[in-house]
Write an enzyme that holds these catalytic residues in place. Structure first.
Site, short mmCIF file in Angstrom:
data_model
loop_
_atom_site.label_atom_id
_atom_site.label_comp_id
_atom_site.label_asym_id
_atom_site.label_seq_id
_atom_site.Cartn_x
_atom_site.Cartn_y
_atom_site.Cartn_z
N ARG A 124 0.84 -1.22 0.00
CA ARG A 124 0.00 0.00 0.00
C ARG A 124 0.87 1.26 0.00
NH1 ARG A 124 -3.73 -0.71 5.09
NH2 ARG A 124 -5.25 0.49 3.90
N THR A 143 -2.98 0.76 -4.18
CA THR A 143 -2.92 -0.32 -3.21
C THR A 143 -3.05 -1.65 -3.96
OG1 THR A 143 -3.75 0.89 -1.29
CG2 THR A 143 -4.16 -1.46 -1.33
N GLN A 190 2.26 -5.36 4.50
CA GLN A 190 1.71 -6.06 5.66
C GLN A 190 1.19 -7.43 5.26
OE1 GLN A 190 -0.97 -2.56 6.54
NE2 GLN A 190 -0.55 -3.20 8.67
N GLU A 306 -10.40 2.00 8.85
CA GLU A 306 -10.68 0.81 8.06
C GLU A 306 -10.39 -0.42 8.93
OE1 GLU A 306 -8.75 0.64 4.29
OE2 GLU A 306 -9.23 2.72 3.79
N GLN A 318 -6.21 0.69 8.83
CA GLN A 318 -5.80 2.07 8.57
C GLN A 318 -6.62 3.01 9.43
OE1 GLN A 318 -5.29 3.16 4.43
NE2 GLN A 318 -6.13 5.20 4.78
N ARG A 320 -7.25 7.43 9.64
CA ARG A 320 -6.90 8.78 9.17
C ARG A 320 -7.96 9.75 9.65
NH1 ARG A 320 -7.59 6.25 3.75
NH2 ARG A 320 -9.82 6.22 3.32
N HIS A 859 -28.78 42.55 2.29
CA HIS A 859 -28.51 43.66 1.37
C HIS A 859 -28.93 43.33 -0.06
CE1 HIS A 859 -26.25 45.50 4.59
NE2 HIS A 859 -25.55 44.40 4.73
#
Length: 901
Positions: A124, A143, A190, A306, A318, A320, A859
């Site tokens: 990845r 990935t 991994q 994830e 993962q 983030r 306005h």
């Protein structure tokens, strides 16, 4: 030794996720650093390692680096050029050879990562500019799943590094202002997880922003089915605080993605029993939420996680930041109750972000305004979020007698806000009622009585002038608009002069934030109130003659924005009369330079007179950091230039006279209609008085903002001079840096103290705030309420807003984001993000107007009605959904905007 961002860097080429060095983003990229941090905290992640950015830099020869540098010269909109350049760079990277020994290091890591070399791995990409708090870069690089064997892993590593220059990745960096040469890429390898189920967990609701609710999407097999959108996933919503599952929607999943024995993945059909059954048990849902809370605590912000489920065990793949969330209000409440805030900017038709020091000014002013009028001084009445100011309305929602009708009253001023608050009360109304409804009402009596008493005490001195103005408008001699203007100007100048009394700049700065009482004690609005009441009475008297009632409110010679627009058009006529002046305008000449050309003296005199009267105004004037027209006359010159270039002849005075004549004709028609009814003569006199009151009162609607503009300008001048002083003393790099300080920091610097502030980081945060849309209503738990306006029988595909000026028109759209730099051709429909006074000269040529924010009294709405231009405001994302050149139809009665082409 290798180069990283142009500098020589020494570092490892391969590191295990368990190695402390693997948390260095510059070495292993965002994905790798986050995984390493999770692993070190004990979160279950698959074993693995990173091929670092040192290797990436070694793959770049001088030709590749030159090609990367040339990307900054490409037009982000030129997709063909970007595709060609990206393909060239990717080919060069793929053909590069790894340095000696790197393959041996990778082989060694594969052998020690818990699986033999001939087993499968996930390979990845992990870029240094990814998984950032403000830009995720999700899916921008490659990935590869179920990669088997050393040679295949090596090839996929090279492919990942090349994918830093896919078309989408190049464009995404351009859109986020990230230099290509400053980005490197590592690769995470991994053990491949053979998942029974996969999905994502959001530790805050990404749709609403609620930080107290988690959302899970789950599918069977690998998560590739979810990412590709090929399967209908289960959707689960959970109350994070209690662990309660609020909803579980089962998606019908006919297929799932699984690993192939030979490598890669395949899509298989699921047994019927699995297609409509739940993917997760309640226990698994709660376990996921607990893991999510742990991960959120590690990174100290909401996370997009994830995950996969294998043999009942959850593994994190993962994590983030969720980049789509609007920031939480600050300061946060002292208790766990639900608090609600409305946007000051949406109420003022200016929802743009402002720098920190400007936010501090408005926080001081609004807090003072509330406390001066008797509201609890210990309550935080104003907060900031995303560079905007929000006002606390929680008290009104907790007070039972007000709660039911509050959204309706709010909608009268701003339909978006009213709709948003109504939606909140429909869903979460019980959170404002407390444990006992009766006890709540009894307990609130002393507070409400105290507030009402203080409010009356503060407004009683003004009541007489309001009462006199109101009665005078209907029964006596009304105060003339000129007198009203003088009163408001005197008020604003008096407040401004108090700021200038001290000679010491530090004392002047203190007075900017210590708001004087006079700044919150407004002059009488009796005439305006009377005009508004008269308008309502005319509408109720003539429900079937709305066109005439609307026409009566046009052609107002003393209306402030009308006077500004007419004066600008008069000056544009001078430029048309003298071609050298027009040429100088088009060349960007200064006012003094224009003075020297033929006709320049007359033009210069007209502009100078205009600045004497209106120079304290500005485009986006609520943002005190923005220069006033008198500070930078080029802003006015740009507006004049666009007015000159938009048409060959000016008929603005003739058009105004037509509006005035039309108003008189409409008034006569209404009087005749009244005369035909029972007690006709008496009714005619009443209607005549109502029309006089209406026209006289509504001409003053812009006077408060005009008067306040004088001390807005004083605020701007004092703080600008403070910035110049600190710059001359070497404390700040530029005078503009002052706007990125907080008020306490500025005071400390002026008193000689040193502070530790990262101005560049604050400037970057401000730029990010500019790029995000602010919700009109925000809650303390982060829920962003957009206020979807409901209508019956909405045309297919139509955008919906608030109709503020009747009529239907079709025409070509012109999207304008800066009125001082862009113009509009006669007959086009103006599409704009806001509509304060700096925008209104564009209305002279517009056939219709669409604005993203605003309400009936903003306005743009007022000017559109004055000019008889169909207008729709509060149209979400109008400047993004509509493009210049498209043909659109707008209906100012229903609030519909249709894109025809």
């Amino acid at each position: 030794m290798s180069e990283l961002n142009g500098e020589q860097v020494d570092g490892p080429t391969v590191v295990s996720l368990s190695d402390p060095e693997a948390t260095d983003r510059e070495l292993v990229g965002g994905k790798g650093a986050n995984l390493a941090q999770l692993a070190s905290a004990g979160v279950p992640v698959p074993d693995g390692f990173c091929v670092t950015t040192v290797i990436y830099q070694q793959l770049l020869d001088k030709h590749t680096k030159k090609a990367i540098a040339s990307l900054s010269n490409l037009d982000p909109a030129d997709s063909e050029a970007i595709a060609d350049a990206g393909a060239t760079i990717r080919k060069q990277i793929r053909e590069s050879e790894f340095p000696d020994g790197v393959q041996d290091s990778i082989r060694e890591m594969l052998n020690t990562s818990g699986a033999p070399v001939n087993k499968s791995y996930a390979v990845r990409s992990s870029a240094t500019a990814e998984d950032l708090p403000y830009a995720s870069f999700a899916g921008q690089q490659e990935t590869f799943l179920n990669v088997q064997g050393l040679d295949a892993v090596i090839d996929r590593i090279r492919d990942c590094m090349a994918s830093l220059y896919t078309d989408r990745a190049i464009t995404y960096r351009e859109q986020n202002g990230i230099a290509h040469a400053n980005v490197s890429l590592a690769v995470v390898i991994q053990q491949m997880v053979s998942a029974d189920a996969s999905g994502v967990l959001f530790t805050a609701d990404p749709m609403t922003g609620n930080r107290n609710e988690s959302v899970i999407e789950a599918c069977r097999g690998l998560g590739e089915g979810l990412v590709s959108g090929e399967v209908n996933v289960d959707n689960i919503k959970i109350d994070t605080r209690s662990g309660d599952i609020l909803s579980y929607e089962v998606g019908e999943q006919r297929t799932a993605v699984h690993l192939q024995p030979s490598g890669g993945t395949k899509t298989v059909e699921l047994p019927r029993t699995d297609q409509s059954s739940r993917v997760l048990t309640n226990e698994q849902v709660r376990t996921l939420v607990e893991i999510g809370e742990e991960i959120e605590a590690i990174f100290d912000r909401p996370q997009d996680v994830e995950w996969s489920l294998t043999d009942g065990e959850i593994t994190v793949l993962q994590a983030r930041p969720i980049t789509s969330l609007f920031p939480l209000p600050s300061p946060t409440p002292d208790d766990d109750g639900l608090y609600v805030y409305i946007s000051m900017g949406h109420g003022q038709s200016f929802a743009e972000a402002m720098p920190p020091l400007v936010l501090d000014i408005w926080k001081s002013y609004v807090q003072t305004l509330f406390t001066e009028y008797g509201f609890d001084p210990n309550t935080q009445w104003v907060v900031e979020a995303g560079g905007r100011i929000y006002i606390n309305i929680t008290g009104a929602l907790r007070f039972a007698p007000m709660r039911k009708r509050f959204p309706e009253h709010l909608s009268e001023a701003n339909e978006q806000m009213g709709a948003a608050v109504k939606d909140l009360l429909d869903r979460r109304g019980e959170e404002f009622q407390g444990d006992g409804f009766l006890l709540e009402r009894i307990a609130s009596i002393p507070t409400v009585a105290s507030t009402i008493g203080s409010l009356l005490w503060n407004i009683l001195p003004q009541m007489r002038t309001v009462f006199d103005g109101f009665l005078g408008a209907f029964f006596g001699d009304p105060v003339s608009p000129k007198q009203e203007q003088a009163r408001w100007e005197g008020w604003g100048k008096n407040v401004a002069s108090q700021l200038r009394d001290p000679e010491d700049i530090a004392e002047q700065v203190r007075l900017v934030f210590d708001i004087p009482r006079e700044a919150t004690q407004y002059p009488s609005m009796g005439g305006l109130v009377a005009g508004t009441v008269a308008e309502g009475m005319l509408e109720s008297q003539f429900p079937d003659a709305s066109d005439d009632v609307n026409a009566v409110g046009r052609g107002l010679p003393e209306e402030m924005l009308t006077k500004i627009n007419l004066r600008i058009s008069d000056i544009a006529d001078i430029a048309r009369e003298y071609p050298p002046v027009a040429d100088a305008l088009n060349q960007g000449s200064s006012l003094d330079e224009i003075k020297s050309v033929d006709g320049g003296e007359r033009f210069w005199s007209a502009v100078t007179d205009f600045l004497d009267d209106y120079g304290h105004r500005a485009t986006g004037e609520l943002d005190i950091s923005r220069p006033r027209w008198q500070d930078d006359p080029s802003l006015v010159l740009n507006i004049i230039q666009s007015t000159v270039n938009s048409s060959e002849e000016s008929d603005h005075r003739d058009r105004f006279r037509e509006l005035e004549q039309g108003a008189n004709a409409a008034a006569q028609r209404l009087e005749r209609r009244a005369g035909q009814r029972f007690f006709g003569s008496f009714r005619q006199r009443i209607v005549r008085k109502l029309i006089r009151t209406y026209r006289g009162g509504i001409q003053t609607r812009e006077y408060p903002k005009h008067g306040a503009g004088y001390f807005f300008t004083a605020w701007h001048e004092v703080l600008r001079e403070a910035g110049e002083l600190l710059t001359s003393n070497g404390v700040l790099s530029t005078a503009e840096d002052v706007w990125f300080l907080r008020k306490e920091e500025l005071s400390n610097l002026l008193s000689g103290e040193s502070i530790d502030v990262d101005i560049n980081a604050r400037r970057s945060a401000y730029q990010r705030h500019i790029s995000i849309d602010a919700p009109p209503v925000l809650t303390s738990d982060g829920e962003s309420l957009r206020g979807d306006i409901e209508r019956e029988e909405i045309p297919e595909g139509a955008l919906v807003g608030t109709g503020v000026s009747d009529g239907t028109v079709e025409g070509v759209a012109r999207v304008v984001r800066d009125p001082s730099e862009e113009s509009i051709e006669k007959g086009e429909i103006l599409v704009a993000p806001s509509s304060d006074p700096g925008w209104t000269p564009l209305f002279l040529n517009a056939a219709g107007v669409v604005v993203e924010v605003g309400g009936q009294m903003s306005h743009g709405s007022l000017v559109a009605r004055e000019y008889g231009i169909p207008a729709v405001v509060a149209v979400q994302d109008a400047t993004r959904q509509i493009q210049t050149g498209q043909r659109i139809r707008i209906d100012g009665s229903t609030g519909f905007v249709e894109i025809l082409e």
